[in-house]
Each structure stands twice: as C-alpha cells, then as structure tokens.
Write a protein that holds these residues in place. Structure first.
Motif, PDB file in Angstrom:
ATOM      1  N   TYR A  82       1.754  -1.721  -3.347  1.00 21.62           N
ATOM      2  CA  TYR A  82       2.947  -2.579  -3.355  1.00 21.62           C
ATOM      3  C   TYR A  82       4.059  -2.032  -4.250  1.00 21.62           C
ATOM      4  O   TYR A  82       5.077  -2.677  -4.433  1.00 21.62           O
ATOM      5  CB  TYR A  82       2.575  -4.005  -3.778  1.00 21.62           C
ATOM      6  CG  TYR A  82       1.896  -4.740  -2.651  1.00 21.62           C
ATOM      7  CD1 TYR A  82       2.638  -5.452  -1.719  1.00 21.62           C
ATOM      8  CD2 TYR A  82       0.525  -4.662  -2.473  1.00 21.62           C
ATOM      9  CE1 TYR A  82       2.032  -6.082  -0.653  1.00 21.62           C
ATOM     10  CE2 TYR A  82      -0.101  -5.290  -1.405  1.00 21.62           C
ATOM     11  CZ  TYR A  82       0.664  -6.003  -0.514  1.00 21.62           C
ATOM     12  OH  TYR A  82       0.060  -6.617   0.559  1.00 21.62           O
ATOM     13  N   ARG A  83       3.856  -0.837  -4.798  1.00 17.60           N
ATOM     14  CA  ARG A  83       4.871  -0.285  -5.688  1.00 17.60           C
ATOM     15  C   ARG A  83       6.224  -0.195  -4.977  1.00 17.60           C
ATOM     16  O   ARG A  83       7.266  -0.428  -5.580  1.00 17.60           O
ATOM     17  CB  ARG A  83       4.431   1.110  -6.152  1.00 17.60           C
ATOM     18  CG  ARG A  83       5.449   1.760  -7.041  1.00 17.60           C
ATOM     19  CD  ARG A  83       5.015   3.131  -7.501  1.00 17.60           C
ATOM     20  NE  ARG A  83       6.146   3.813  -8.118  1.00 17.60           N
ATOM     21  CZ  ARG A  83       6.165   5.095  -8.420  1.00 17.60           C
ATOM     22  NH1 ARG A  83       5.097   5.829  -8.208  1.00 17.60           N
ATOM     23  NH2 ARG A  83       7.234   5.634  -8.951  1.00 17.60           N
ATOM     24  N   PHE A  84       6.197   0.159  -3.711  1.00 14.50           N
ATOM     25  CA  PHE A  84       7.455   0.307  -2.979  1.00 14.50           C
ATOM     26  C   PHE A  84       7.597  -0.773  -1.912  1.00 14.50           C
ATOM     27  O   PHE A  84       8.028  -0.508  -0.785  1.00 14.50           O
ATOM     28  CB  PHE A  84       7.558   1.704  -2.371  1.00 14.50           C
ATOM     29  CG  PHE A  84       7.752   2.758  -3.413  1.00 14.50           C
ATOM     30  CD1 PHE A  84       8.937   2.853  -4.117  1.00 14.50           C
ATOM     31  CD2 PHE A  84       6.738   3.639  -3.718  1.00 14.50           C
ATOM     32  CE1 PHE A  84       9.122   3.805  -5.102  1.00 14.50           C
ATOM     33  CE2 PHE A  84       6.901   4.600  -4.695  1.00 14.50           C
ATOM     34  CZ  PHE A  84       8.095   4.690  -5.398  1.00 14.50           C
ATOM     35  N   VAL A  85       7.200  -1.980  -2.257  1.00 15.74           N
ATOM     36  CA  VAL A  85       7.429  -3.128  -1.371  1.00 15.74           C
ATOM     37  C   VAL A  85       8.299  -4.121  -2.131  1.00 15.74           C
ATOM     38  O   VAL A  85       7.798  -4.949  -2.895  1.00 15.74           O
ATOM     39  CB  VAL A  85       6.100  -3.779  -0.945  1.00 15.74           C
ATOM     40  CG1 VAL A  85       6.362  -4.967  -0.029  1.00 15.74           C
ATOM     41  CG2 VAL A  85       5.216  -2.762  -0.232  1.00 15.74           C
ATOM     42  N   PRO A  86       9.608  -4.031  -1.966  1.00 20.29           N
ATOM     43  CA  PRO A  86      10.483  -4.922  -2.724  1.00 20.29           C
ATOM     44  C   PRO A  86      10.423  -6.350  -2.195  1.00 20.29           C
ATOM     45  O   PRO A  86      10.122  -6.581  -1.023  1.00 20.29           O
ATOM     46  CB  PRO A  86      11.875  -4.324  -2.483  1.00 20.29           C
ATOM     47  CG  PRO A  86      11.759  -3.591  -1.191  1.00 20.29           C
ATOM     48  CD  PRO A  86      10.338  -3.114  -1.099  1.00 20.29           C
ATOM     49  N   GLY A 314       0.062   2.205   0.858  1.00 24.57           N
ATOM     50  CA  GLY A 314       1.257   2.416   0.058  1.00 24.57           C
ATOM     51  C   GLY A 314       2.312   3.201   0.799  1.00 24.57           C
ATOM     52  O   GLY A 314       3.477   2.795   0.900  1.00 24.57           O
ATOM     53  N   ALA A 318       5.793   1.618   2.659  1.00 23.66           N
ATOM     54  CA  ALA A 318       7.097   2.126   2.244  1.00 23.66           C
ATOM     55  C   ALA A 318       7.849   2.699   3.437  1.00 23.66           C
ATOM     56  O   ALA A 318       9.044   2.445   3.622  1.00 23.66           O
ATOM     57  CB  ALA A 318       6.915   3.199   1.169  1.00 23.66           C
TER      58      ALA A 318
END
Lengths: 404, 86
Positions: A82-86, A314, A318
């Motif tokens: 979820y690092r790149f799920v705004p 991930g 993204a």
C-alpha cells in the motif's frame, strides 16, 4: 513478532501493523485469507498496539512456527503493497433517501431466503431468486442502451492461451479453482467406481489418477469473450453482454451475497478503438450511477485496484493507479460498510495482443504489421452484491420493497 | 558528483534493461503510457532508484509523473541531490 501460544485464539505482535490506516488494515485482513490454512478468522487488527488476533485451528497450526512465519510474511508484504496507494476522494457519491435498514436486515434476509450448501455456496430461494432476476433485468437494460449483443458463455475456461499471456495465475492465484477429471481409462474408472461404492467416497481419494483438465472455473465472464474473438478483424466497435457464473476462492472470508465462491456476474465487454471503449465505458458508468439513483441506494464511484496476490500487489496496484484503469461503484450496506458492486475496467491491448484482435484498417498501426490492434474494456455487475445493497436499503421483507 | 550526461546515460542504460524487449525508448518516452514498463516493474524501478541513487520516492513523485521518463527521473535525482547538498 513472537511465536504464539497456541489456542483457539492467538495474539501476534507484528510491528509492521503499527500506525496502519483503515485502508491498509482492510487490505491486510483480505490478504490474511490466503496466509495459512489454520486461520479461521481474523478477529482483530490493532494498529495502536501493532497486534493481530486470529481464531485458529490448533490441529492445523501445529507448533505455530509456520503460522507465525506466514503471518509475518503476509502482513509485511501487504502493508508494503500500500506504499503507493494514495487515499483518493470518491469521484461521485450519493446518499439514500432514508436511513439504511443495514446489516441486521441483510442477516434477516439471508436467514430466510438463502440456504447454505457449502463454503461460499448458497441457494437463493423464492424472493431471493426473483430479486436476483429482477436486478439482472435492470442491468441488462443498461447494456441494451449501447446495443450490446447478448452472448451465452461456458463457466469454464481452457487455461492454455489467455491466462499465461496475461499473467492471471501469477497475479491472482489465490482465487483460482482448478478442474480435474478421472482419466478415460476403463480399468482405472472401474477401480474408482468400485471404491466409490464400497467406501462411499465423497471425493476421489489420492491416488486415483486424477488429471488436470486444463481448465479453471471462470473468475470472469469476459475471458471467454476475448477467447472467442481470437484472430477477429472488426470493422467497428462491438459491445457484448453475458450473464455468467464467476468463481473466486476466498479462503475463510466467504459471506452470503457479499463474498461467494460462485456468484452471478453480468458483464458488458467492449472491443474497438481506444476512443470507442473509453466512450462506451463512460456511458456505462453514467447508466449505472443512474440505476443506483433509481433504486435509491447509497453509492460512491472510486478509483480502485484489483485484489492482487500479495507478493505482487505493490507493483500491480501502483501500475493500475498510474493508468487509472479501474473504477468501482461501491454500494452502501450501512453507515460504515459498503460493497464493490460494479467495476469499469480499461485493458488497453492487454487481451487483444495475445489473441490478435484487430481492426480492418492499417491507419493506426503502432509498430505492428497489419491492421491496428484494438483495445478492450469490460464492465461487471455482481448481482448478489446488488441484492445485498438493495436489501440493506429497503429491508428484509419483500412486501416492503418498491417495484423493480 | 556524477555529471548530468553520465547520469542520463546511466539511467537510460538501466531502463533499457528493465523495459520490454522491442520497446523503443528515448529520453522523453512515457514509460508507463507506452507500455515500456509493465505492471510488475513499477516497484523494481522505485527500488532501483532508491538503492542506487539514495532517493526517497514518494506517492507524489510516482503519481506526479516524476518517474515517467528518462528526463523526469534525471530531474528528480538532481533535485533530491541538490536538496541534500544544501
């Protein structure tokens, strides 16, 4: 993370959960369905204490070492994915004209009009079956507005062509149900039949010569449409609609109407130029919003991602967000819960490249020989989830429902 | 500090190893829209830039187009280096 004391319920400390958002926790909960066969339920995820509680089967969990290791791996990968799920605001939303009847009504309805048949499988009885058919008729009417041609398709998909080319078995292996059959060999069949009679076999015991059939139960209705169009040369954009059964294994997370192993999906498949599929997809978005309004359902339209397998999620999430390829209509069940009931997906040339589906003119060729590759999109409505949202809005008593 | 030209060559060389075989790649090519970088390679690209150049890639960088081409990546590397230097 420390090894759990094995009991019916175990508490694990997992630092990666610390401070996780509600969206991440929902993702972790979903991913834990495919973590370890001992897990029966995720009973609590607490980002403040960085702990999670599981209901487990002690006999399957064994000494707990593998369970702990798998949980650690899944939670780590899930949080990282979820690092790149705004967090993005809904593109559109509406509230219902009255307070929702909510989850108690849904529970009452499923208790009265659904019969459990096994994991993720329920029979729809009387009013439930009629509601499903009526909602399909309403969705079919949307498809008819863009002149979608009706098709009927098998519920099994031969896996040799499209799946390897599109990577589905690596991106969503957790959902796939594979098919097997007995070998067409007289002696083996006779032995099996004799054993089935003498031992009252419920399922084939190993070893009995089961062979992979090369098919899976369809996770999507649309795959067989693309496969049927292999090698096609289309002079203009085409819209196709079909109602089918879709199959997605969900581990311990099955729920009646909301998450079933087999469920009913009507799809519209769009094949044509990029302009055609984008325009028609937008038309279907607007028509579906109109249906939610007409049924007075709480609804929101959001940019979404697929439930990718956690080890690849991930990057896949993204990428999907970068392309803004997936929109989802979520229908409210109560003040806090909603269900994704329709999705609107752009595929670019994801399916047309491996299946060589092209137009008839050379005008837009993009480095490939011959006529230009076409693009596709699909729209899917999960009918049981529309049923759930309808009941959550209008209540469990069919006599109280508005006409459909 | 690495010169701009050699940085650009290095980024281009790395992307050439990453992108789909047969993809044409110039410094302005949109890596995502063109299909050069595939779904499973997004985080590989992020990880390489963070490990190799000491960047911290944010959501804003990724979705704001800062990784979208060789030009954009070179600009991001230089920008973060200048911030660190100051």
């Amino acid at each position: 993370m420390t090894a759990p004391e094995l009991s019916e319920h175990v508490t694990l400390r997992c630092a990666r959960l610390s401070g996780a958002s509600a969206a991440v926790l929902a993702g972790v909960r979903a991913d834990l369905a495919f973590c370890h066969p001992a897990i029966r339920e995720v009973t609590r995820l607490d980002p403040d204490s960085a702990t999670l509680e599981l209901a487990v089967d002690p006999a399957v969990a064994g000494d707990g070492a593998d369970l702990t290791q798998q949980v650690q791996a899944v939670v780590g990968a899930s949080v990282a994915s979820y690092r790149f799920v705004p967090q993005t605001p809904a593109l559109w939303q509406r509230t219902a004209g009255a307070a929702l009847a909510g989850l108690p009504a849904l529970a009452a309805f499923t208790s009265r009009f659904l019969r459990p048949l096994g994991p993720g499988q329920w029979a729809l009885v009387g009013p439930a079956a009629r509601l499903r058919a009526a909602l399909d008729a309403r969705v079919s009417a949307l498809a008819a507005q863009i002149d979608a041609e009706p098709w009927h398709l098998p519920s099994i998909e031969m896996a040799a062509d499209l799946l390897p080319a599109t990577g589905y078995l690596s991106s969503h292996p957790q959902h796939v149900t594979f098919g097997y059959h007995l070998p067409p060999h007289f002696a083996q069949l006779r032995d099996f039949a004799a054993k089935a009679r003498s031992e009252a076999l419920a399922v084939p015991a190993d070893p009995c010569g089961l062979q992979p059939t090369g098919f899976i139960l369809e996770p999507f209705v649309c795959h067989n449409v693309y496969r049927a169009l292999r090698g096609a040369r289309l002079a203009s954009g085409q819209a196709i609609t079909a109602l089918g059964n879709a199959y997605r294994y969900e581990g311990h997370r099955f729920e009646p109407l909301l998450r079933q192993w087999e469920f009913s999906m009507r799809e519209v498949v769009l094949v044509g130029s990029a302009e055609y599929v984008a325009r028609q997809r937008q038309r279907m978005v607007e028509l579906t919003q109109g249906l939610a309004e007409d049924l007075d359902l709480a609804a929101s339209l959001e940019i979404a991602t697929d439930p990718f397998f956690v080890s690849e999620a991930g990057s896949a999430r993204a990428f999907q967000l970068l392309q803004s390829t997936k929109l989802e209509l979520r229908l409210g069940l109560d003040e806090r819960h909603a269900t994704a009931a329709a999705s609107f997906n752009l595929h670019a040339r994801h399916f047309t490249t491996p299946l060589d589906i092209r137009g008839v003119s050379d005008g837009d060729a993009r480095g490939a020989s011959g006529p230009e590759l076409l693009e596709t999109a699909c729209v899917g409505w999960g009918l049981e989830r529309w049923m759930a949202a309808f009941v959550a809005r209008w209540g469990a008593e069919p006599a109280d429902w508005p006409g459909l | 500090m690495m010169r701009l030209d050699s940085l650009r060559v290095e980024v281009r060389r790395y992307l050439t190893t990453l992108v789909e075989r047969g993809s044409t790649l110039d410094d302005h090519t949109d890596l995502f829209a063109s299909g050069a970088v595939k779904s499973m390679q997004v985080l590989e690209l992020v990880n390489h830039l963070e490990d190799h150049y000491g960047l911290l890639v944010s959501q804003r960088d990724l979705f704001g187009g800062r990784l979208r081409s060789v030009d954009a990546i070179v600009e991001l590397v230089l920008e973060q280096r200048m911030k660190k230097a100051s």
